[in-house]
Design a protein around this motif. Structure first.
Motif, PDB file in Angstrom:
ATOM      1  N   VAL A 629      -1.998   4.991   1.704  1.00 41.71           N
ATOM      2  CA  VAL A 629      -0.601   5.448   1.676  1.00 41.71           C
ATOM      3  C   VAL A 629       0.053   5.229   3.031  1.00 41.71           C
ATOM      4  N   VAL A 630      -0.682   5.545   4.110  1.00 48.41           N
ATOM      5  CA  VAL A 630      -0.146   5.342   5.458  1.00 48.41           C
ATOM      6  C   VAL A 630       0.165   3.863   5.679  1.00 48.41           C
ATOM      7  N   LYS A 631      -0.794   3.017   5.306  1.00 47.72           N
ATOM      8  CA  LYS A 631      -0.597   1.575   5.492  1.00 47.72           C
ATOM      9  C   LYS A 631       0.553   1.054   4.628  1.00 47.72           C
ATOM     10  N   LEU A 859       4.731  -2.583  -3.565  1.00 50.21           N
ATOM     11  CA  LEU A 859       4.273  -1.609  -2.576  1.00 50.21           C
ATOM     12  C   LEU A 859       4.494  -0.173  -3.068  1.00 50.21           C
ATOM     13  N   LYS A 860       5.649   0.071  -3.679  1.00 50.89           N
ATOM     14  CA  LYS A 860       5.947   1.434  -4.147  1.00 50.89           C
ATOM     15  C   LYS A 860       5.035   1.827  -5.303  1.00 50.89           C
ATOM     16  N   LYS A 861       4.744   0.871  -6.197  1.00 55.67           N
ATOM     17  CA  LYS A 861       3.801   1.160  -7.280  1.00 55.67           C
ATOM     18  C   LYS A 861       2.418   1.477  -6.712  1.00 55.67           C
ATOM     19  N   ALA A 862       2.028   0.739  -5.687  1.00 57.20           N
ATOM     20  CA  ALA A 862       0.728   0.993  -5.052  1.00 57.20           C
ATOM     21  C   ALA A 862       0.710   2.373  -4.398  1.00 57.20           C
ATOM     22  N   ILE A 863       1.833   2.764  -3.794  1.00 59.99           N
ATOM     23  CA  ILE A 863       1.925   4.105  -3.186  1.00 59.99           C
ATOM     24  C   ILE A 863       1.830   5.177  -4.263  1.00 59.99           C
ATOM     25  N   ASP A 864       2.571   4.978  -5.353  1.00 64.46           N
ATOM     26  CA  ASP A 864       2.523   5.947  -6.460  1.00 64.46           C
ATOM     27  C   ASP A 864       1.107   6.061  -7.016  1.00 64.46           C
ATOM     28  N   ALA A 866      -1.667   5.385  -5.480  1.00 61.20           N
ATOM     29  CA  ALA A 866      -2.526   6.053  -4.493  1.00 61.20           C
ATOM     30  C   ALA A 866      -2.332   7.563  -4.529  1.00 61.20           C
ATOM     31  N   HIS A 867      -1.082   8.014  -4.676  1.00 60.41           N
ATOM     32  CA  HIS A 867      -0.817   9.453  -4.778  1.00 60.41           C
ATOM     33  C   HIS A 867      -1.472  10.051  -6.025  1.00 60.41           C
ATOM     34  N   VAL A 868      -1.402   9.302  -7.132  1.00 65.46           N
ATOM     35  CA  VAL A 868      -2.058   9.761  -8.365  1.00 65.46           C
ATOM     36  C   VAL A 868      -3.561   9.887  -8.140  1.00 65.46           C
ATOM     37  N   GLU A 869      -4.139   8.889  -7.480  1.00 63.04           N
ATOM     38  CA  GLU A 869      -5.568   8.917  -7.197  1.00 63.04           C
ATOM     39  C   GLU A 869      -5.938  10.078  -6.274  1.00 63.04           C
ATOM     40  N   ILE A 870      -5.099  10.342  -5.296  1.00 62.22           N
ATOM     41  CA  ILE A 870      -5.355  11.466  -4.380  1.00 62.22           C
ATOM     42  C   ILE A 870      -5.343  12.774  -5.151  1.00 62.22           C
ATOM     43  N   ARG A 871      -4.322  12.955  -5.987  1.00 65.91           N
ATOM     44  CA  ARG A 871      -4.241  14.193  -6.779  1.00 65.91           C
ATOM     45  C   ARG A 871      -5.431  14.312  -7.726  1.00 65.91           C
TER      46      ARG A 871
END
Length: 915
Positions: A629-631, A859-864, A866-871
């Motif tokens: 997410v940071v990257k 990039l935004k889909k990848a961020i979303d 990643a957030h789903v994976e984190i949760r």
């Protein structure tokens, strides 16, 4: 009032009491005479005669006369008279009057109350008033259930109108009240139809208790019916608890077979410990269940029942009473030990695999493959081992019938006969089918014991002997040598250790044999003295054999030892066949089952280890995705900066072109118009000069735009498009660099950040349209009406009519054109020309953003994601921390089942009794 009198009143035959001495006379005549006689006595009660007269009129369907007579009744028969009046109204179809009359009756007479209720029931039923009818019939059952046909009538009504809750209630109450088989059988029909499964089990407890005391065969049938009905339904767990609590206090008659109920206990026990429930949910349920199961265990279930109790009490000490455990122990020792229990082991392994799959825990392909091979009970599995240089490879090649193995290999290879050659490479991570021989050679040349090569080929000997041969990695004598293949010892039925006949049974060989025994103490080991052809004569071969056999039998008394060489004659091959038949001759299914249980226990151990890995995997996933997410956010910010930079560069470049065109127009057009003075000649027709001059001015403006301005603009736009293309190429280079970086970070080709170069094509098309369509509408430059123009125009027309000297007027025209202010014309033309250029400019920012739209979306889909994976991983971690039993409880229960399977094949040892 006696029952005989009540019966006459019900049937309306009370009048017959007046006919005892008047059989030959008509009842009306007899009663009329009696009435006249009684009327003589002033104190006589004529109600009885009137009551009887009403009955006669009723039977002759003179209902109105009957009603008149009954209305006169004032004595004890008054309430019966009311009932008769209501009956008469009923016959007259005056149903409302009949209902009112029935409801008005007030009597303590049970028979009368019952009859009235039954009449009301019929009345309501006839009118389709089902709720009222149900209420009345239930009241009758409560009031007088023993009254003839009342309960059967109620049952028929409830069943006909599908009021099964009332029908079940009736059956339960009558079964308890009457304690007869009839109503218990009726209740069972409702249970069999599934009509009771939505009713809490406690409702039937009393009925079951009553039945257990009067008929245990029926008790078993009814209990089994309830059990099956509740299975897979809302109250199943409640049923298990309720029934077992009841059954604990039932004195079981051993004369009954209890076959069906015992089978249900078995199925339910395994269902409860199949990993679906937490231990806290069943720890207070299982003890009662097992206690009751032991009470009714049939002879053919004695082994499985007793081992269920013993394994549970071993894993959960003190949960079952010592009396029950001792009873189970006795049952175990008297049970039939010849029963093949492989199916139980297989079911356990499948349950573990299913649970692991649901938990998304990968066990690896090797364990599954080994168990699959063990399930083929007709196949003998031989493991061939030996130190390096013993000739192990040549021995295996001679058995297989082809030279496949090289002198030594560190990879375990399993050979099996088949119709065609197929080679598989099996590791925990993957299973690769149909690898080539060159791949096989390459794999076996490596020092990799973490994989198995499954080599199937046409082999006459292997096929005839139903034999698979596993080549164990060679032992070099290095004490630090890895021996990961020791795990596969438990997949072998027999081990043949290859000795070099010239120096057999060395300390080095005894060392590896000791390690083998330590890992697989129950694996039978036999020996082959290989390379016997190197010994110079048969006598010496015999001496070497006897000497080696003496040494070997000291350590391995049951071991078979033979001499062999792949170069010997056919007779030695026959000896190998006999040798194989001897060592495999005593193999039984119990041995194979023990092998299977070993790998089940290994699977459970692996799953326990996986729990730590799973938690760490979630932690790593959270950390990795947070870093991602940071990257990704950094990339989005950088991309935004790049986008803004490109917008600024491209727009400014375009603005310069626009400003240059604008300035050119404002500067050139006024001068171009002033230069039109050369169009006015001394001989010009001044009468039309204004129109002609205006045409000339528009012509020169048009020529300027087409021949000078458009080429200049086209050239500038092409240069601008090139500049834009370079900017986009630089942007794409940055995007590719980012894609490569992220793909390397993700470890897969996941990112393809591509700019939309179609924007350049759109721009090229749009600018082509602008240049090709850059035309100007005619402007009225010389026709503009100003005072001076009006004067000149009027003078021209006036003087032009006369052939006089036009020179003064000609000069005035030229001076007027040279001195006119054309800025307003230039501004008007410039505005017209610049309009599409400026409109194009307004869309540039949006177009440049379109170029970067796809990369931003990726990039935004990848961020979303990643957030789903984190949760998701944080939720999983939280669940593991809050409820560790989610993972550990099923494994504990699988261990109970495993221990049971082990006890079931442990026919010689006495199970440990946990008190």
């Amino acid at each position: 009032m006696t029952m005989t009198l009540e019966k006459t009143l019900i049937n309306k035959t009370y009048y017959e009491s007046f006919m005892l001495e008047n059989e030959n006379k008509h009842p009306i005549e007899v009663l009329a005479i009696a009435f006249l006689n009684e009327q003589q006595d002033e104190s006589a009660d004529l109600s009885i005669i009137r009551f009887a007269q009403g009955e006669v009129y009723y039977h002759y369907k003179d209902f109105e006369s009957a009603i008149y007579k009954w209305e006169q009744i004032k004595n004890d028969l008054g309430q019966w008279a009311k009932k008769n009046i209501a009956d008469a109204y009923y016959e007259l179809r005056k149903l409302t009057s009949a209902e009112d009359m029935y409801l008005s009756i007030d009597s303590e007479n049970l028979i009368l109350k019952t009859e009235v209720a039954l009449q009301l029931f019929s009345l309501y039923l006839e009118q389709g008033m089902l709720d009222e009818a149900a209420k009345v019939i239930k009241g009758v059952v409560d009031l007088n259930p023993d009254y003839p046909n009342v309960t059967n009538m109620a049952r028929s009504f409830f069943e006909k109108y599908r009021d099964f809750s009332s029908a079940i209630e009736l059956a339960v109450n009558e079964a308890i009240r009457k304690e007869t088989a009839e109503w218990f059988d009726i209740l069972k029909t409702y249970v069999d139809q599934g009509l009771t499964k939505t009713t809490a089990p406690a409702y039937f407890t009393k009925a079951l208790r009553v039945l257990a005391n009067i008929d245990q065969a029926r008790f078993e049938q009814l209990a089994a019916a309830f059990w099956k009905s509740y299975q897979n339904a809302e109250f199943f767990f409640t049923w298990i608890i309720e029934f077992n609590h009841l059954f604990l206090n039932v004195e079981v008659q051993k004369s009954e077979s209890w076959q069906e109920l015992s089978g249900l206990y078995q199925d339910t026990y395994f269902e409860l410990i199949n990993g679906r429930y937490y231990i806290r949910e069943i720890e207070n349920v299982i003890p009662n269940l097992l206690t009751n199961w032991v009470k009714i265990a049939t002879p053919n279930q004695a082994l499985i029942t007793s081992t269920a109790v013993l394994s549970w009490s071993e894993i959960f000490p003190s949960s079952i009473s010592s009396v029950v455990v001792e009873e189970a122990s006795g049952l175990f020792h008297h049970s039939d030990k010849s029963i093949d229990n492989v199916e139980a082991s297989l079911q356990l392994f499948e349950a573990i695999l299913l649970w692991a799959d649901n938990q998304q825990v990968e066990l690896g392909y090797i364990l599954k493959w080994i168990v699959q091979q063990l399930l083929d009970y007709n196949m003998n599995h031989l493991l061939v081992a030996g130190v390096s240089g013993s000739g192990k490879a040549s021995f295996i090649n001679s058995l297989v019938g082809e030279k496949i193995l090289e002198a030594s290999t560190s990879t375990l290879v399993r050979f099996k006969s088949g119709e065609e050659t197929k080679i598989k490479n099996i590791s925990n991570q993957k299973l690769i089918s149909d690898i080539t021989l060159s791949d096989f050679d390459e794999i076996t040349a490596t020092d990799d014991q973490s994989q198995i090569i499954d080599f199937t080929l046409p082999s006459e000997y292997l096929n005839e002997q139903a034999l698979t041969v596993m080549n164990a990695p060679s032992y070099t004598g290095n004490k630090n040598e890895r021996n990961e293949w020791f795990t596969y010892l438990h997949a072998a039925d027999r081990l043949v250790f290859i000795l070099d006949a010239q120096n057999p049974f060395t300390s080095e060989e005894r060392d590896i044999l000791s390690q083998i025994e330590e890992h697989a103490p129950n694996l039978p080991i036999h020996f082959i003295l290989n390379k016997a052809d190197a010994i110079y004569n048969e006598q010496e071969v015999h001496r070497v054999l006897e000497e080696a056999r003496s040494k070997i039998n000291y350590y391995y008394p049951s071991a078979q030892v033979i001499v062999y060489s792949s170069h010997f004659s056919h007779n030695y091959r026959n000896e190998i066949v006999a040798f194989m038949n001897t060592i495999f001759g005593d193999r039984n299914s119990e041995e194979r089952n023990k092998q299977l249980l070993y790998f089940i226990r290994k699977t459970l151990s692996l799953l326990l280890e996986k729990r730590v890995e799973i938690e760490q995997t979630h932690v790593d996933a959270v950390n990795w995705n947070e870093e991602a997410v940071v990257k990704l956010n950094g990339a989005v910010n950088q991309l935004s900066d790049l986008e803004n930079e490109k917008i600024d560069v491209i727009k400014k470049s375009y603005e310069l072109i626009k400003e240059d065109i604008n300035d050119d127009l404002l500067k050139t057009i006024p001068q171009l118009l002033r230069d039109c003075t050369d169009f006015i000649k001394e001989d010009s027709d001044l009468r039309n000069i204004q129109e002609e001059l205006n045409k000339e001015m528009n012509k020169r403006i048009d020529h300027y735009i087409k021949q000078t301005l458009v080429p200049k603009f086209s050239s500038a736009i092409q240069e601008w498009l090139e500049v834009s293309n370079v900017e986009f190429i630089q942007s794409q280079s940055y995007l590719k660099e980012k894609s490569d970086g992220f793909n390397q970070f993700y470890g897969e080709e996941r990112f393809k950040l591509a700019g939309d170069f179609r924007i350049l094509d759109d721009w090229s098309r749009d600018t082509d349209r602008m240049t090709s369509g850059m035309m100007m509408e005619n402007v009225h430059v010389a026709l503009k009406i100003t005072p001076s123009q009006f004067l000149l125009n009027s003078s021209g027309k006036l003087l032009g009519a006369f052939q006089t000297n036009k020179i003064p007027l000609y000069k005035m025209y030229k001076k007027h054109i040279e001195n006119e202010d054309y800025d307003y014309v230039a501004e008007a033309i410039t505005k017209q020309v610049m309009m599409p250029i400026e409109m194009f400019e307004k869309g540039l920012e949006r177009d440049i953003q379109m170029f970067f739209k796809n990369p931003f979306n990726v990039l935004k889909k990848a961020i979303d994601h990643a957030h789903v994976e984190i949760r998701s991983n944080n939720d999983a971690l939280e669940l593991l921390k809050i409820n560790p039993e989610i993972y550990f409880d099923p494994l504990k229960l699988f261990e109970v089942r495993l221990r049971q399977c082990e006890l079931m094949i442990d026919v010689k040892s006495k199970p440990r009794v946990i008190l």
